[in-house]
Design a protein around this motif. Structure first.
Motif: not given
Length: 263
Positions: A27-28, A241-243, A247-252, A254
């Motif tokens: 996911p990241a 991070a929201p997740s 997944k949370g790693w990617q969300q922040v 990015g």
């Protein structure tokens, strides 16, 4: 991308870059590819051993310095490009020597060095191959405490008398030097300052109590929420991070990389 400073990314593994269940970082992947494209070092900062990290680095094609055993062993390249361990304080043999003496003094415990891989596998849930890698330690010793609570207090004092410390994890207590992941991050950051002649920007990601020091010392601390609790960090720059996990790693990461690379 800004040329004044070198961006460095320091990340915990289990529950942060790696999914707790599948151990996947897929996911990241988009943010990881951005790091590769811009030659931004991704520094793995973990409680795992070098033997355990070696396989993941090969899979990720990661060629940067890395930090193992909760900051106790920092691996930096030498003049030949080989990674050499920089161990703070007592190395593994020194720790085992202290524990041998304390066992003679009557303290009761069982460490990884006392266990065959099959026993490490049984008490950790790792398969036998991974348990073998977990036994290949250089700077810390996990142990199962077998004495009373009162004896544990005495043991802790004795450990500290020898210049070491005892840190409680989940099932295990860890005997280690007076170092943590923040110390490891500082050593790697200093290495890049000296080798590039540039100042650095540190981004750190983590989800556990052993990540707190690293997160509080970073320029951009990113808290990955845990399944049960979420860390509170004394750093005004901290974001959560929201997740969970990668997944949370990617969300922040990015948006943060987009922002920093646009400067």
């Amino acid at each position: 991308m800004t040329t004044e400073k070198q961006i460095l990314v320091f990340t915990d593994l289990d529950g942060t870059l790696l999914d707790h269940t599948s151990y996947s970082y897929a996911p990241a992947e988009k943010a990881l590819q951005t790091l590769k494209k811009h030659h931004i070092p991704l520094v793995l900062n973990t409680s795992k051993t070098r033997a355990e990290v070696k396989l993941l680095r090969r899979r990720m094609e990661n060629t940067f310095p890395f930090i193992c055993e909760n900051g106790s062993a920092v691996y930096l390249p030498d003049s030949d490009g080989d990674f050499v361990a920089h161990v703070s304080g007592s190395g593994y043999d020194g720790i085992l020597s202290v524990l041998s003496q304390l066992r003679k003094d009557g303290f009761r415990f069982r460490g990884f060095n006392d266990m065959p891989a099959s026993e490490v596998s049984a008490v950790t849930g790792l398969n036998t191959d991974d348990a073998t890698l977990a036994k290949q330690r250089e700077a810390t010793e996990p142990l199962l405490w077998q004495g009373s609570e009162e004896e544990l207090l005495q043991f802790t004092t004795a450990i500290e008398h020898h210049g070491l410390r005892l840190v409680q994890g989940g099932r295990f207590y860890h005997v280690m030097n007076q170092t943590d992941k923040a110390d490891g991050m500082k050593k790697v950051a200093d290495y890049y300052r000296q080798s590039t002649g540039r100042d650095v920007i540190t981004i750190a990601l983590g989800d556990g109590g052993n990540d707190v020091g690293m997160l509080e010392a970073a320029d951009f601390p990113i808290v990955i929420p845990g399944k049960k609790t979420t860390l509170t960090i004394k750093n005004p720059a901290a974001v959560t991070a929201p997740s969970e996990g990668p997944k949370g790693w990617q969300q922040v990461m990015g948006p943060l990389l987009d922002k920093l690379l646009a400067q």
